[in-house]
Design a protein around this motif. Structure first.
Motif, mmCIF file in Angstrom:
data_model
loop_
_atom_site.group_PDB
_atom_site.id
_atom_site.type_symbol
_atom_site.label_atom_id
_atom_site.label_comp_id
_atom_site.label_asym_id
_atom_site.label_seq_id
_atom_site.Cartn_x
_atom_site.Cartn_y
_atom_site.Cartn_z
ATOM 1 N N LEU A 238 -9.504 -51.354 -57.678
ATOM 2 C CA LEU A 238 -8.578 -50.229 -57.821
ATOM 3 C C LEU A 238 -7.523 -50.492 -58.887
ATOM 4 N N LEU A 239 -7.066 -51.733 -58.991
ATOM 5 C CA LEU A 239 -6.038 -52.056 -59.979
ATOM 6 C C LEU A 239 -6.591 -52.190 -61.383
ATOM 7 N N GLU B 288 -14.025 -61.475 -43.489
ATOM 8 C CA GLU B 288 -14.612 -60.340 -44.206
ATOM 9 C C GLU B 288 -13.554 -59.323 -44.594
ATOM 10 N N VAL B 289 -12.625 -59.072 -43.699
ATOM 11 C CA VAL B 289 -11.546 -58.122 -43.996
ATOM 12 C C VAL B 289 -10.728 -58.612 -45.187
ATOM 13 N N GLY B 290 -10.424 -59.898 -45.214
ATOM 14 C CA GLY B 290 -9.654 -60.458 -46.314
ATOM 15 C C GLY B 290 -10.383 -60.353 -47.643
ATOM 16 N N LEU B 291 -11.657 -60.731 -47.650
ATOM 17 C CA LEU B 291 -12.443 -60.659 -48.884
ATOM 18 C C LEU B 291 -12.602 -59.220 -49.371
ATOM 19 N N ALA C 22 -18.348 -49.177 -48.932
ATOM 20 C CA ALA C 22 -18.858 -50.385 -48.277
ATOM 21 C C ALA C 22 -17.721 -51.378 -48.047
ATOM 22 N N LEU C 23 -16.831 -51.494 -49.023
ATOM 23 C CA LEU C 23 -15.676 -52.377 -48.851
ATOM 24 C C LEU C 23 -14.744 -51.856 -47.761
ATOM 25 N N VAL C 24 -14.530 -50.553 -47.716
ATOM 26 C CA VAL C 24 -13.689 -49.970 -46.671
ATOM 27 C C VAL C 24 -14.315 -50.196 -45.292
ATOM 28 N N GLY D 6 -10.673 -56.677 -48.735
ATOM 29 C CA GLY D 6 -9.372 -56.202 -49.194
ATOM 30 C C GLY D 6 -9.055 -56.681 -50.599
ATOM 31 N N GLU D 7 -9.350 -57.953 -50.869
ATOM 32 C CA GLU D 7 -9.116 -58.500 -52.206
ATOM 33 C C GLU D 7 -9.986 -57.793 -53.249
#
Length: 54
Positions: free
Chosen positions: A51-52, A39-42, A27-29, A44-45
Motif C-alpha cells: 500500500l505504501l 501469519e498476521v504479522g507477516l 488474501a493478505l487481509v 500486515g507487513e
C-alpha cells in the motif's frame, strides 16, 4: 477441510478473477483475519509495503 469465511463484500467472488492485485490484497487481509500471530504479522507487513509503495 479448511476454514471458510464470508467475503467482505458480496461482489468479491466476481471481482477477484478479474483483478490479480485485488486477489493478492484480499488474501493478505484474510490472513490477518484468520491467521495465527506470526501469519498476521507477516501479512500486515506485506500489506503495508504494497500500500505504501503505490
Amino acid at each position: 477441510m479448511g476454514q471458510s469465511i464470508e467475503p467482505l463484500f458480496k461482489s468479491v467472488p466476481e471481482a477477484v478473477p478479474k483483478d490479480e492485485r485485488l486477489d493478492e490484497y484480499l488474501a493478505l487481509v484474510d490472513a490477518i483475519r484468520l491467521g495465527n500471530q506470526r501469519e498476521v504479522g507477516l501479512a500486515g507487513e506485506r500489506l503495508s509495503e504494497r500500500l505504501l509503495k503505490k
